[in-house]
Design a protein around this motif. Structure first.
Motif, PDB file in Angstrom:
ATOM      1  N   UNK A   1       0.823  -1.207   0.000  1.00  0.00           N
ATOM      2  CA  UNK A   1       0.000   0.000   0.000  1.00  0.00           C
ATOM      3  C   UNK A   1       0.860   1.260   0.000  1.00  0.00           C
ATOM      4  N   UNK A   2       2.041   1.186   0.643  1.00  0.00           N
ATOM      5  CA  UNK A   2       2.916   2.361   0.704  1.00  0.00           C
ATOM      6  C   UNK A   2       4.030   2.327  -0.339  1.00  0.00           C
ATOM      7  N   UNK A   3       4.011   1.285  -1.199  1.00  0.00           N
ATOM      8  CA  UNK A   3       5.106   1.168  -2.167  1.00  0.00           C
ATOM      9  C   UNK A   3       4.664   0.295  -3.340  1.00  0.00           C
ATOM     10  N   UNK A   4       3.850   0.838  -4.266  1.00  0.00           N
ATOM     11  CA  UNK A   4       3.415   0.057  -5.425  1.00  0.00           C
ATOM     12  C   UNK A   4       4.571  -0.236  -6.360  1.00  0.00           C
ATOM     13  N   UNK A   5       4.487  -1.362  -7.051  1.00  0.00           N
ATOM     14  CA  UNK A   5       5.543  -1.795  -7.958  1.00  0.00           C
ATOM     15  C   UNK A   5       5.460  -1.021  -9.277  1.00  0.00           C
ATOM     16  N   UNK A   6       6.581  -0.566  -9.824  1.00  0.00           N
ATOM     17  CA  UNK A   6       6.550   0.037 -11.161  1.00  0.00           C
ATOM     18  C   UNK A   6       5.948  -0.945 -12.159  1.00  0.00           C
ATOM     19  N   UNK A   7       5.177  -0.439 -13.094  1.00  0.00           N
ATOM     20  CA  UNK A   7       4.438  -1.340 -13.974  1.00  0.00           C
ATOM     21  C   UNK A   7       4.851  -1.181 -15.419  1.00  0.00           C
TER      22      UNK A   7
END
Length: 300
Positions: A143-149
């Protein structure tokens, strides 16, 4: 292999991306050059550089690989029964917590679908799908660190997990604890380059402290064993609870942390019915554990 050499610049980097040895990649590229009958590579010191003809062929690689995948899809769609082999990227808690139930159920209803797995670090699985080494993979967004997509990939949300504090038995007598209340404890976390390690550090920093990391280990099972030995505290997810040894208390976090588990696959694979049957089986297994994703994930 030609595409990865063109993309990454060195044989070693291409081999790492494809999970081969550098010598195996060199041999296959040499064979490709003989098959084409033209000079595709030239050496510049220790590096291998594509010639103009090599670049020309590499530019066609994506189209060639896409054609192979479209042909595979056409054969699957034309077949009266689904018979296909898929390779999935997994990590320990998914492999132990979701796959046994999901794959057993899938084998009962669709025995022609064979799923093979390859364990990778969570931050490496999406890249392996993009590069064609895997058909699908499990990925995590904190929630505090989404993965680059990657725009060439799509994802299907499987589960939403909570994170808990894993502490030595008796170390935290309360039913819940906040991260600042754990600030004085030694911590056991993966390195900051790992997705989990970075997300945990960010959560602590957002709570006003820098965790004192006495032990930096990558495997969740190892970290939990060290917690049980009284060497520090860590964070553990719902699926990770299956790896918990005796001697650990799992305490709810007052400042709730969550992470989303999804399946990543190439956009051009979106019509593969076998792929979606696997996704449905895993999603059902997650729902049975109370981890169903009730809301679609909002991508950054």
């Amino acid at each position: 292999m030609l595409r990865e050499l063109h993309r990454r610049g060195t044989v070693t980097a291409a081999a790492t991306a494809l999970h081969y040895t550098a010598s195996a990649v060199s041999q296959q590229l040499a064979q490709l050059e003989r098959d084409v009958g033209a000079k595709l590579f030239e050496r510049l010191g220790r590096r291998v550089q594509l010639t103009d003809l090599g670049v020309l062929l590499a530019d066609h690689a994506e189209e060639i690989l896409g054609s192979v995948e479209r042909a595979t899809l056409a054969l699957e769609e034309a077949s009266e029964s689904i018979s296909v082999r898929l390779t999935a990227g997994v990590w320990a808690s998914v492999a132990s917590g979701l796959l046994p139930t999901a794959l057993t159920a899938l084998a009962a209803t669709h025995p022609g679908i064979e799923v093979r797995t390859r364990e990778l670090a969570p931050e490496d699985t999406a890249g392996a799908v993009r590069d064609g080494a895997l058909d699908l993979s499990f990925v995590i967004d904190y929630a505090n660190y989404p993965m680059p997509w990657d725009p060439g990939l799509e994802r299907a949300v499987i589960a939403v997990e909570r994170l808990y504090a894993a502490v030595p038995a008796g170390a935290v007598p309360a039913a819940s604890v906040t991260l600042p209340e754990l600030a004085d404890h030694p911590w056991i976390l993966p390195g900051s380059r790992s997705h989990f390690g970075h997300a945990a550090r960010l959560a602590c920093q957002s709570s006003g402290f820098e965790p004192r990391i006495n032990h930096e280990v990558e495997e969740q099972s190892t970290a939990l064993a060290m917690v049980a030995a009284g060497l520090g505290v860590t964070l553990v997810s719902d699926l990770g609870l299956a790896l918990r040894p005796p001697g650990i208390d799992v305490v709810a976090l007052g400042d709730a942390l969550t992470r989303t588990v999804s399946v990543a696959y190439r956009t051009r694979s979106a019509r593969r019915s076998a792929l979606h049957l696997v996704i449905d089986a895993v999603r059902t297994a997650a729902a049975e554990k109370g981890l169903g994703a009730h809301e679609p994930m909002v991508l950054p």
